[in-house]
Scaffold this motif. Structure first.
Motif, PDB file in Angstrom:
ATOM      1  N   ILE A  75     -64.744  44.096 -44.203  1.00 22.08           N
ATOM      2  CA  ILE A  75     -65.644  45.250 -44.247  1.00 22.08           C
ATOM      3  C   ILE A  75     -65.545  46.051 -42.957  1.00 22.08           C
ATOM      4  O   ILE A  75     -65.550  47.282 -42.976  1.00 22.08           O
ATOM      5  CB  ILE A  75     -67.087  44.770 -44.513  1.00 22.08           C
ATOM      6  CG1 ILE A  75     -67.185  44.200 -45.932  1.00 22.08           C
ATOM      7  CG2 ILE A  75     -68.086  45.911 -44.323  1.00 22.08           C
ATOM      8  CD1 ILE A  75     -68.519  43.583 -46.265  1.00 22.08           C
ATOM      9  N   CYS A  76     -65.418  45.360 -41.835  1.00 18.67           N
ATOM     10  CA  CYS A  76     -65.246  46.040 -40.552  1.00 18.67           C
ATOM     11  C   CYS A  76     -64.009  46.929 -40.566  1.00 18.67           C
ATOM     12  O   CYS A  76     -64.027  48.036 -40.037  1.00 18.67           O
ATOM     13  CB  CYS A  76     -65.166  45.005 -39.436  1.00 18.67           C
ATOM     14  SG  CYS A  76     -64.919  45.694 -37.785  1.00 18.67           S
ATOM     15  N   ARG A  77     -62.942  46.452 -41.185  1.00 21.39           N
ATOM     16  CA  ARG A  77     -61.700  47.232 -41.247  1.00 21.39           C
ATOM     17  C   ARG A  77     -61.840  48.465 -42.135  1.00 21.39           C
ATOM     18  O   ARG A  77     -60.973  49.333 -42.114  1.00 21.39           O
ATOM     19  CB  ARG A  77     -60.551  46.350 -41.738  1.00 21.39           C
ATOM     20  CG  ARG A  77     -60.170  45.234 -40.765  1.00 21.39           C
ATOM     21  CD  ARG A  77     -58.889  44.549 -41.162  1.00 21.39           C
ATOM     22  NE  ARG A  77     -58.563  43.463 -40.269  1.00 21.39           N
ATOM     23  CZ  ARG A  77     -58.639  42.163 -40.576  1.00 21.39           C
ATOM     24  NH1 ARG A  77     -59.028  41.830 -41.807  1.00 21.39           N
ATOM     25  NH2 ARG A  77     -58.335  41.232 -39.708  1.00 21.39           N
ATOM     26  N   MET A  78     -62.920  48.517 -42.904  1.00 20.39           N
ATOM     27  CA  MET A  78     -63.176  49.685 -43.747  1.00 20.39           C
ATOM     28  C   MET A  78     -64.045  50.699 -43.010  1.00 20.39           C
ATOM     29  O   MET A  78     -64.718  51.517 -43.617  1.00 20.39           O
ATOM     30  CB  MET A  78     -63.854  49.244 -45.048  1.00 20.39           C
ATOM     31  CG  MET A  78     -62.978  48.338 -45.899  1.00 20.39           C
ATOM     32  SD  MET A  78     -63.869  47.612 -47.304  1.00 20.39           S
ATOM     33  CE  MET A  78     -64.147  49.062 -48.312  1.00 20.39           C
ATOM     34  N   GLN A  79     -64.031  50.616 -41.678  1.00 22.57           N
ATOM     35  CA  GLN A  79     -64.774  51.523 -40.793  1.00 22.57           C
ATOM     36  C   GLN A  79     -66.289  51.347 -40.934  1.00 22.57           C
ATOM     37  O   GLN A  79     -67.040  52.307 -41.069  1.00 22.57           O
ATOM     38  CB  GLN A  79     -64.373  52.975 -41.031  1.00 22.57           C
ATOM     39  CG  GLN A  79     -62.961  53.309 -40.566  1.00 22.57           C
ATOM     40  CD  GLN A  79     -62.637  54.774 -40.743  1.00 22.57           C
ATOM     41  OE1 GLN A  79     -62.301  55.219 -41.835  1.00 22.57           O
ATOM     42  NE2 GLN A  79     -62.758  55.532 -39.666  1.00 22.57           N
TER      43      GLN A  79
END
Length: 260
Positions: A75-79
Motif C-alpha cells: 500500500i505504501c508503494r501505491m503512494q
C-alpha cells in the motif's frame, strides 16, 4: 476528484463486529477527520485502510485499485504515507538521515551499510525538510529535538513516497496547544500545495473543528454522521454519544473555513 472510496467495510474479531458496514469517500485536497468515542471502531477502520488489519468484508479503493488484502508495504508503494501516534524516528540519527532512510526505503535501496549511503537522496531529504520547516535542524540528532519538531521530521518522512493519501494516526497526541496548531496548520498547507488527501484520527476536538474540511463520526462500529464542522457540531446523535443528552460542542473552536 475522489481519491479513496470505502464501501461496506466491516471487521469482526470472533463474535464481535468492531466495524459494521462503513461507507465514505475522500477527495483529493481534503483533510478528513475520523472521530468517535472510545471503542467506536476508529483505529480498526484506520488500520484497515493502511493494511495493518485485513477487512472481514467490503472494499477500500484508492483511485480504483483495491487495497483490501494488500500488505502495508505494498500500500505504501501505491503512494500512501503514514505517521503514527507515537512518532517513529531513529533517535541516534540526524534529522536529515532519518528522512534519507525513508527515501532509501521508498526507492528500494538497502541501508544495512548506511555509512556508504549518507550522500544518497540528500538533496531530496533537504527539500522535504524545507517543506516542514526543519531544514535548519538537519544535522541535529533527533534525540535532541523537542517533541513537536520530532513530529515535523516524521511528517517529512511520511512525504518521502510523494503520497497521494497520507494517513495520520493521532497526529497531535502528546503535544501542547501551540504545537498542535502549528503542526495541523502545516499539514493543511501541504494538503493544498501537494493536492494530496489526509485521513486522520484525533481526540482533540479543537484540532478537528479548526482544521478538518469534513468529519465522519463512528459509534459502536457504525457511521452515525458525516459532514462539515457546523453539521457535526449540531448533530443530536453525535452530541449524545460524546456527551449525553443536553451537552454540545459549543466550547470547541470553529474552523476558519467550512466546506459544505
Amino acid at each position: 476528484m475522489t481519491l479513496l472510496q470505502v464501501r461496506g467495510l466491516n471487521k469482526s474479531f470472533g463474535g464481535v463486529r468492531a466495524v459494521d458496514g462503513i461507507n465514505f469517500d475522500l477527495q483529493e485536497g481534503e483533510l478528513l477527520a475520523l472521530i468517535g468515542p472510545n471503542g467506536a471502531g476508529k483505529s480498526t477502520t484506520f488500520n484497515m485502510v493502511g493494511g495493518q488489519l485485513k477487512a472481514s468484508g467490503g472494499s477500500i479503493r484508492l483511485l480504483g485499485k483495491e487495497l483490501v488484502g494488500r500488505r502495508p508495504r505494498d500500500i505504501c508503494r501505491m503512494q500512501v504515507g503514514r505517521t503514527f501516534q507515537i512518532a517513529e524516528t531513529f533517535a541516534s540519527l540526524s534529522v536529515v538521515e532519518n528522512v534519507q532512510m525513508a527515501l532509501l526505503s521508498h526507492y528500494g535501496k538497502g541501508f544495512s551499510l548506511f555509512g556508504s549511503a549518507r550522500k544518497l537522496y540528500r538533496d531530496e531529504a533537504m527539500e522535504l525538510l524545507s517543506q516542514v520547516g526543519m531544514q535548519h535542524h538537519a544535522e541535529r540528532p533527533c534525540s535532541e529535538l523537542a517533541y513537536g519538531d520530532v513530529k515535523r521530521v516524521e511528517l517529512a518522512m511520511g512525504l518521502a513516497n510523494d503520497p497521494r493519501l497520507l494517513l495520520m494516526d493521532e497526529p497531535t497526541a502528546g503535544m501542547g496547544p501551540e504545537e498542535r496548531n502549528d503542526l495541523m496548520a502545516l499539514t493543511k498547507r501541504l494538503v493544498v500545495e501537494r493536492r494530496m488527501a489526509v485521513l486522520f484520527t484525533e481526540h482533540s476536538m479543537d484540532v478537528v473543528f479548526a482544521y478538518a474540511d469534513r468529519m465522519i463520526v463512528l459509534a459502536r462500529g457504525r457511521l452515525i454522521a458525516e459532514g462539515d464542522a457546523q453539521y457535526i457540531r449540531n448533530h443530536p446523535k453525535v452530541q449524545e454519544v460524546y456527551f449525553g443528552t443536553g451537552k454540545t460542542f459549543e466550547n470547541e473552536q470553529a474552523p476558519s473555513q467550512v466546506t459544505p
